[in-house]
Structures are given as C-alpha cells and as structure tokens.
Design a protein around this motif. Structure first.
Motif, PDB file in Angstrom:
ATOM      1  N   PHE A   5       0.815  -1.225   0.000  1.00 54.85           N
ATOM      2  CA  PHE A   5       0.000   0.000   0.000  1.00 54.85           C
ATOM      3  C   PHE A   5       0.852   1.280   0.000  1.00 54.85           C
ATOM      4  CE2 PHE A   5      -2.689  -3.433   1.141  1.00 54.85           C
ATOM      5  CZ  PHE A   5      -3.866  -3.144   0.485  1.00 54.85           C
ATOM      6  N   VAL A   6       2.152   1.116  -0.221  1.00 51.82           N
ATOM      7  CA  VAL A   6       3.058   2.273  -0.298  1.00 51.82           C
ATOM      8  C   VAL A   6       3.321   2.585  -1.775  1.00 51.82           C
ATOM      9  CG1 VAL A   6       5.320   3.177   0.365  1.00 51.82           C
ATOM     10  CG2 VAL A   6       4.091   1.621   1.909  1.00 51.82           C
ATOM     11  N   LEU A   7       3.285   3.873  -2.110  1.00 49.54           N
ATOM     12  CA  LEU A   7       3.458   4.323  -3.498  1.00 49.54           C
ATOM     13  C   LEU A   7       4.781   5.055  -3.656  1.00 49.54           C
ATOM     14  CD1 LEU A   7       0.818   3.610  -4.951  1.00 49.54           C
ATOM     15  CD2 LEU A   7       0.170   4.628  -2.760  1.00 49.54           C
ATOM     16  N   LYS A   8       5.331   5.012  -4.860  1.00 54.60           N
ATOM     17  CA  LYS A   8       6.524   5.801  -5.172  1.00 54.60           C
ATOM     18  C   LYS A   8       6.102   7.172  -5.690  1.00 54.60           C
ATOM     19  CE  LYS A   8       9.344   1.777  -6.440  1.00 54.60           C
ATOM     20  NZ  LYS A   8      10.553   1.849  -5.615  1.00 54.60           N
ATOM     21  N   VAL A   9       6.644   8.222  -5.096  1.00 53.42           N
ATOM     22  CA  VAL A   9       6.333   9.593  -5.529  1.00 53.42           C
ATOM     23  C   VAL A   9       7.494  10.117  -6.368  1.00 53.42           C
ATOM     24  CG1 VAL A   9       5.868  11.953  -4.751  1.00 53.42           C
ATOM     25  CG2 VAL A   9       4.920  10.000  -3.485  1.00 53.42           C
ATOM     26  N   PRO A  10       7.221  10.582  -7.592  1.00 54.42           N
ATOM     27  CA  PRO A  10       8.316  11.086  -8.440  1.00 54.42           C
ATOM     28  C   PRO A  10       9.100  12.200  -7.735  1.00 54.42           C
ATOM     29  CG  PRO A  10       6.291  10.893  -9.723  1.00 54.42           C
ATOM     30  CD  PRO A  10       5.917  10.645  -8.284  1.00 54.42           C
ATOM     31  N   GLU A  11      10.422  12.085  -7.739  1.00 53.08           N
ATOM     32  CA  GLU A  11      11.275  13.080  -7.067  1.00 53.08           C
ATOM     33  C   GLU A  11      11.201  14.435  -7.759  1.00 53.08           C
ATOM     34  OE1 GLU A  11      13.165  12.982  -4.343  1.00 53.08           O
ATOM     35  OE2 GLU A  11      13.355  10.859  -3.834  1.00 53.08           O
ATOM     36  N   THR A  12      10.713  14.457  -9.000  1.00 57.49           N
ATOM     37  CA  THR A  12      10.640  15.720  -9.744  1.00 57.49           C
ATOM     38  C   THR A  12       9.496  16.605  -9.266  1.00 57.49           C
ATOM     39  OG1 THR A  12       9.306  14.545 -11.375  1.00 57.49           O
ATOM     40  CG2 THR A  12      11.656  14.797 -11.860  1.00 57.49           C
ATOM     41  N   LEU A  13       8.547  16.035  -8.520  1.00 56.62           N
ATOM     42  CA  LEU A  13       7.398  16.826  -8.048  1.00 56.62           C
ATOM     43  C   LEU A  13       7.708  17.477  -6.704  1.00 56.62           C
ATOM     44  CD1 LEU A  13       4.438  14.388  -8.865  1.00 56.62           C
ATOM     45  CD2 LEU A  13       5.243  16.342 -10.222  1.00 56.62           C
ATOM     46  N   ASP A  14       7.134  18.656  -6.463  1.00 52.63           N
ATOM     47  CA  ASP A  14       7.214  19.291  -5.148  1.00 52.63           C
ATOM     48  C   ASP A  14       6.482  18.375  -4.157  1.00 52.63           C
ATOM     49  OD1 ASP A  14       6.804  20.732  -2.849  1.00 52.63           O
ATOM     50  OD2 ASP A  14       5.762  22.400  -3.813  1.00 52.63           O
ATOM     51  N   PRO A  15       7.177  17.835  -3.150  1.00 51.48           N
ATOM     52  CA  PRO A  15       6.533  16.822  -2.295  1.00 51.48           C
ATOM     53  C   PRO A  15       5.325  17.347  -1.512  1.00 51.48           C
ATOM     54  CG  PRO A  15       8.710  17.420  -1.450  1.00 51.48           C
ATOM     55  CD  PRO A  15       8.587  18.056  -2.802  1.00 51.48           C
ATOM     56  N   ALA A  16       5.323  18.628  -1.165  1.00 46.00           N
ATOM     57  CA  ALA A  16       4.159  19.173  -0.444  1.00 46.00           C
ATOM     58  C   ALA A  16       2.952  19.243  -1.374  1.00 46.00           C
ATOM     59  CB  ALA A  16       4.490  20.557   0.108  1.00 46.00           C
ATOM     60  N   ALA A  17       3.158  19.742  -2.577  1.00 48.15           N
ATOM     61  CA  ALA A  17       2.051  19.881  -3.523  1.00 48.15           C
ATOM     62  C   ALA A  17       1.631  18.537  -4.115  1.00 48.15           C
ATOM     63  CB  ALA A  17       2.442  20.855  -4.641  1.00 48.15           C
ATOM     64  N   ALA A  18       2.496  17.523  -3.982  1.00 50.76           N
ATOM     65  CA  ALA A  18       2.142  16.181  -4.461  1.00 50.76           C
ATOM     66  C   ALA A  18       1.241  15.446  -3.468  1.00 50.76           C
ATOM     67  CB  ALA A  18       3.403  15.359  -4.725  1.00 50.76           C
ATOM     68  N   ALA A  19       1.252  15.850  -2.187  1.00 49.18           N
ATOM     69  CA  ALA A  19       0.495  15.110  -1.171  1.00 49.18           C
ATOM     70  C   ALA A  19      -0.984  14.936  -1.553  1.00 49.18           C
ATOM     71  CB  ALA A  19       0.653  15.780   0.197  1.00 49.18           C
ATOM     72  N   PRO A  20      -1.675  15.998  -2.005  1.00 48.80           N
ATOM     73  CA  PRO A  20      -3.101  15.818  -2.331  1.00 48.80           C
ATOM     74  C   PRO A  20      -3.371  14.868  -3.502  1.00 48.80           C
ATOM     75  CG  PRO A  20      -2.603  18.133  -1.932  1.00 48.80           C
ATOM     76  CD  PRO A  20      -1.289  17.425  -2.030  1.00 48.80           C
ATOM     77  N   LEU A  21      -2.334  14.505  -4.254  1.00 51.01           N
ATOM     78  CA  LEU A  21      -2.558  13.523  -5.316  1.00 51.01           C
ATOM     79  C   LEU A  21      -3.027  12.198  -4.727  1.00 51.01           C
ATOM     80  CD1 LEU A  21       0.611  14.166  -7.550  1.00 51.01           C
ATOM     81  CD2 LEU A  21      -1.708  15.103  -7.833  1.00 51.01           C
ATOM     82  N   LEU A  22      -2.626  11.907  -3.464  1.00 49.66           N
ATOM     83  CA  LEU A  22      -2.910  10.599  -2.869  1.00 49.66           C
ATOM     84  C   LEU A  22      -4.388  10.360  -2.594  1.00 49.66           C
ATOM     85  CD1 LEU A  22      -0.549   8.656  -2.537  1.00 49.66           C
ATOM     86  CD2 LEU A  22       0.284  10.972  -2.338  1.00 49.66           C
ATOM     87  N   CYS A  23      -5.191  11.457  -2.485  1.00 54.70           N
ATOM     88  CA  CYS A  23      -6.651  11.251  -2.403  1.00 54.70           C
ATOM     89  C   CYS A  23      -7.346  12.046  -3.510  1.00 54.70           C
ATOM     90  CB  CYS A  23      -7.211  11.623  -1.034  1.00 54.70           C
ATOM     91  SG  CYS A  23      -9.025  11.526  -0.968  1.00 54.70           S
ATOM     92  N   ALA A  24      -7.210  13.378  -3.502  1.00 57.54           N
ATOM     93  CA  ALA A  24      -7.896  14.191  -4.515  1.00 57.54           C
ATOM     94  C   ALA A  24      -7.449  13.801  -5.928  1.00 57.54           C
ATOM     95  CB  ALA A  24      -7.640  15.676  -4.264  1.00 57.54           C
ATOM     96  N   GLY A  25      -6.173  13.515  -6.084  1.00 57.45           N
ATOM     97  CA  GLY A  25      -5.642  13.160  -7.408  1.00 57.45           C
ATOM     98  C   GLY A  25      -6.222  11.845  -7.915  1.00 57.45           C
TER      99      GLY A  25
END
Ligand SMILES: [Zn+2]
Ligand SMILES: [Zn+2]
Length: 350
Positions: A140-160
C-alpha cells in the motif's frame, strides 16, 4: 513499538490537539515512513466530527501522506531507505478477493482505511497522517516522483486518484468534451488531469468569481450552472461529466448536458440525498449516473507517474499543524485554493 506524535481529535466538538502515541512495530512486509507532508481532505473533517459515524478516540485523520522511507522490513523488495513515498486512503485489504485480484483494493469488503479502521492483526484503530511517522504494509506504499514538489504532491494521494480513476475508467481523452462540476480540491485536480489527458475541459460553477481561476488551471470554457440559458445551450454536448460537489443539488440540468450513452460520475457523498434525478432524462438518451471511489494501488501508482511526466501537482496552502483547526473552519467556507497541506516538521513544536 514505534513512537509517533500527531494532532488528534479527542471528541467530536473540540479542536484537534497534540498527542504522543505508539504505532505498531514494523513487520517483515512493512515500510516505516518519516512523514514530510499531509494534505487536508474534507473526509478528515467529516470523520473527526463523527458525521460519518462515531469514531474511536483519540482519532488521527490524514490520508494524503508524502514522506521518506526510514526503514524497511526484511521481506520488503520495492523500497529503499530515503526514497520519496506516498500513502493514500488505504493501508490494507484482503489481497485475495476478486476486487483485490483485479487491482481494485478500494472495493474490497475488507479494505482498511488509513485512519479510523481496524488494523489487520491487532484490530486496533489505524491512525492517519497528521503525524510525524507511519508504518504501512509495502503493498500500500506508493513511489512519488522526485521531480514533483513533495508538499504539492500530497493531495494527489486522495484528490488526485479520486479524479484520475473515473477519468480513466470512462476513457476520457482527445476529441472529447468533458465537464467538471465544482472547482474545489477535487475539481481543480480534475481540470488539470482531464486537460493533460487531451480532453476539452469545461468547468461548471455557481460562482462567477471562479471563471478566471478555472481558466488559469486549464479549463477551455466555464459555464455558470445557475444560469438556465447557459445550461440549456450545453444540452447534449458532453461525452463525460465528473461531478465533485458533495452538497445536495439538482442533477437534472447536468444530466441534460450529456450526449447519448454518456455518463455523469458522482464523487461526493452528500450529507442529505440529492433530489432524485428525472428518470426521463436518462431514458431518452440512454444516459447514466454513476459513482466512483478513489482508485486501486496500481492505478494510484500510474496516476503518480502520469503526474510526474506532466508536472501536475495540487495548488496548495502549506500550514503548520498548529493551524489545523483554523484550516477546518476555512474549508467549511470553501476558503482555500485548493488544498491545505500540513508541514509535518511543525510537529516538533508540539
Ligand atoms: Zn480524502
Ligand atoms: Zn480483497
């Protein structure tokens, strides 16, 4: 045990406040994550206030988690210490039923939500991401692209993923006219994602003040949905509509905008039911009204990779966790563009 600190709701009415607690010891298939950021979803607020059923206390919300791997169990193969990772709305499921076999863990009858669910093996409540640390099964753990701003990427996990999954399921793409009803946390992600998928995107909003922002986010057109003439001009003009509005409202004017065989998919759960849609509106053009819940783990990874390629993140307002109660008040007034994200480093201040 794994020591953690968090902001928790101790009852349905009081502000969230600081709490020290223990998470489970990492198991061989677990990943231990130092949380960097956690998005603030409307579900957090509804759950903390017992609006979706009474929850166990203390209650720690948060299911838009981005952090770095602190340690991995002996059986973990896909993650290394230091990697940027994410956790969304689920932390476990049976992994054996048809839904799980199809990669649709969100429809498993035994999926465990990131907060407020019974933890597999212990039956204890799960605690969410308004915290500095979390322990999650590798699957249940996902890889987050290092190229994205990690704070602004957080909402991708539900809203995205909540908006990406239906756009993919109903095969949104080039040459299609796609409507997005509502321009909030979900709606602003839907606009960005549908645009990146090549669709022509039209935002339906009740507020004329959102027209410029909708276009800045990528919308080709904006329709004021309270303007009956403007709505009538859109009759039969849409291949797909994603309705992100949770407040009860009349669905008929939007159903009338669908082409033959087209679908409007609902994402919000209203506190009171929407007025029943007219059956005639569906019969005469064989239209559908559907619903959709987040997305499976494989599809969530696909969404994160898609966002990495297209440089898509949420528009956020970063807050220290001490401001979470004010953020809740502002969310109830839709006074946020478009997602609050908690900076977990602020937990060090207590
Ligand atoms: Zn959510
Ligand atoms: Zn299952």
């Amino acid at each position: 045990m794994t020591h953690a600190s968090a902001y928790a709701a101790f009852d349905a009415a009081s502000p969230l406040k600081y709490w020290d607690f223990e998470r489970r010891d990492p198991r061989p298939d677990d990943v231990e994550i130092d949380i960097l950021f956690c998005g603030v979803c409307h579900s957090d607020l509804h759950a903390a206030k017992d609006e979706w059923g009474v929850v166990d206390r203390p209650f720690v919300p948060g299911h838009e988690i981005v952090g770095r791997v602190k340690s991995v169990g002996a059986d973990v193969t896909r993650f290394k210490v230091g990697e940027l990772v994410g956790v969304g709305c689920m932390v476990d499921s049976c992994l054996q039923c048809h839904e799980c076999e199809d990669g649709l863990e969100q429809y498993c009858n035994h999926f465990v939500p990131t907060y407020g669910g019974p933890e597999a093996g212990t039956g204890k409540q799960t605690y969410g991401g308004y915290s500095d640390r979390v322990v999650v099964k590798e699957h249940f753990v996902l890889k987050v692209p290092e190229t994205l701003d990690p704070a602004a990427a957080a909402p991708l996990l539900c809203a995205g993923i909540t908006t990406y999954s239906p756009l993919r399921h109903w095969k949104v793409g080039p040459g299609q006219r796609v409507g997005v009803v509502g321009l909030g946390g979900l709606g602003h992600m839907a606009v960005k994602l549908a645009k990146a998928m090549g669709a022509q995107v039209v935002v339906f909003t009740t507020s004329a003040s959102k027209v410029d922002d909708a276009k800045r986010l990528g919308a080709d057109e904006v329709v004021i949905s309270t303007d009956a003439d403007a709505m009538a001009a859109e009759a039969g003009a849409f291949d797909f509509i994603l309705n992100t509005v949770a407040a009860p409202h009349n669905l008929d004017p939007f159903i009338a905008c669908l082409k033959r065989d087209a679908t409007m998919t609902m994402l919000g759960v209203p506190a009171a039911p929407h007025p029943s849609p007219s059956v005639a509106g569906m019969i005469f053009k064989r239209r559908s009204v559907a619903g959709s819940l987040i997305g499976g783990i494989a599809e969530t990874q696909e969404m994160l990779d898609f966002c990495g390629v297209h440089g898509i993140t949420a528009d956020i307002e970063l807050i220290p966790i001490q401001e979470i109660n004010t953020a809740y008040e502002r969310m109830l007034k839709s006074d946020v563009k478009y997602r609050f994200v908690i900076d977990a480093a602020s937990l060090a201040q207590g």
